[in-house]
Design a protein around this motif. Structure first.
Motif, PDB file in Angstrom:
ATOM      1  N   GLU A 148       0.256  -0.874  -0.016  1.00 42.14           N
ATOM      2  CA  GLU A 148       0.089  -0.177  -0.238  1.00 42.14           C
ATOM      3  C   GLU A 148       0.559   1.402   0.058  1.00 42.14           C
ATOM      4  OE1 GLU A 148      -2.126   3.600   1.172  1.00 42.14           O
ATOM      5  OE2 GLU A 148      -0.324   1.939   2.791  1.00 42.14           O
ATOM      6  N   VAL A 149       1.919   1.206   0.746  1.00 40.64           N
ATOM      7  CA  VAL A 149       2.978   2.228   1.168  1.00 40.64           C
ATOM      8  C   VAL A 149       3.559   2.710  -0.672  1.00 40.64           C
ATOM      9  CG1 VAL A 149       4.815   3.170   1.951  1.00 40.64           C
ATOM     10  CG2 VAL A 149       2.952   2.290   3.353  1.00 40.64           C
ATOM     11  N   TRP A 150       4.176   1.549  -0.415  1.00 37.98           N
ATOM     12  CA  TRP A 150       4.799   1.721  -2.182  1.00 37.98           C
ATOM     13  C   TRP A 150       3.650   2.161  -3.404  1.00 37.98           C
ATOM     14  CZ3 TRP A 150       9.535   3.105  -2.074  1.00 37.98           C
ATOM     15  CH2 TRP A 150      10.640   3.120  -3.166  1.00 37.98           C
ATOM     16  N   THR A 151       2.712   2.001  -3.446  1.00 37.96           N
ATOM     17  CA  THR A 151       2.104   2.169  -4.265  1.00 37.96           C
ATOM     18  C   THR A 151       1.480   3.405  -4.265  1.00 37.96           C
ATOM     19  OG1 THR A 151       1.025  -0.968  -4.358  1.00 37.96           O
ATOM     20  CG2 THR A 151      -0.164   1.420  -5.157  1.00 37.96           C
ATOM     21  N   PHE A 152       1.124   4.208  -3.306  1.00 40.74           N
ATOM     22  CA  PHE A 152       0.688   5.186  -3.400  1.00 40.74           C
ATOM     23  C   PHE A 152       1.960   5.964  -3.591  1.00 40.74           C
ATOM     24  CE2 PHE A 152       0.622   9.545  -0.575  1.00 40.74           C
ATOM     25  CZ  PHE A 152      -0.524   9.336  -1.422  1.00 40.74           C
ATOM     26  N   THR A 153       3.349   5.910  -2.656  1.00 47.78           N
ATOM     27  CA  THR A 153       4.434   6.258  -3.037  1.00 47.78           C
ATOM     28  C   THR A 153       5.148   6.217  -4.470  1.00 47.78           C
ATOM     29  OG1 THR A 153       4.903   5.804  -0.467  1.00 47.78           O
ATOM     30  CG2 THR A 153       6.667   7.492  -1.651  1.00 47.78           C
ATOM     31  N   LYS A 154       5.437   6.077  -5.167  1.00 48.67           N
ATOM     32  CA  LYS A 154       6.313   5.661  -5.999  1.00 48.67           C
ATOM     33  C   LYS A 154       4.933   6.503  -7.416  1.00 48.67           C
ATOM     34  CE  LYS A 154       3.858   1.176  -8.002  1.00 48.67           C
ATOM     35  NZ  LYS A 154       4.250  -0.163  -8.174  1.00 48.67           N
ATOM     36  N   THR A 155       3.645   6.649  -7.096  1.00 47.49           N
ATOM     37  CA  THR A 155       2.955   7.449  -8.015  1.00 47.49           C
ATOM     38  C   THR A 155       3.717   9.049  -7.754  1.00 47.49           C
ATOM     39  OG1 THR A 155       1.804   8.285  -6.761  1.00 47.49           O
ATOM     40  CG2 THR A 155       1.022   6.468  -7.710  1.00 47.49           C
TER      41      THR A 155
END
Length: 98
Positions: free
Chosen positions: A73-80
């Motif tokens: 969840e964190v990485w999916t959001f952050t990488k955008t």
């Protein structure tokens, strides 16, 4: 001790978005099994560059986190929010002076 350093480069206008999201999950990350320490740093000359510094018991603990729903969840959001490819280093702590 096992240390993970991640360098992320953000669009200027996305920095507050990242920090707001990070503050909402930081306790969960810090309290993830095997995590002993978590800090975030911002580059003085380029505020779009942000580093995370986390200390883990060992590589297995980090890998367990990286395969968790929390990380996904964190990485999916952050990488955008990135404007460049992130970089990461896994290092062993050799010396600490207090």
């Amino acid at each position: 001790m096992f240390v993970r350093i991640v360098k992320m480069s953000f669009h200027q206008d996305k920095i507050p978005v990242f920090l707001e999201h990070f503050h909402s999950v930081k306790e969960q990350i810090r309290n993830y099994p095997g995590n002993n320490f978590l800090e975030v740093y911002q580059d003085k000359s380029n505020p779009g560059i942000i580093f995370t510094y986390s200390v883990w018991n060992d590589e297995t603990d980090l890998e367990n986190y990286r395969h968790s729903d929390l990380f996904k969840e964190v990485w999916t959001f952050t990488k955008t929010l990135f404007n460049d490819k992130p970089e990461a280093w896994s290092v062993d702590k050799l010396v600490t002076l207090g």
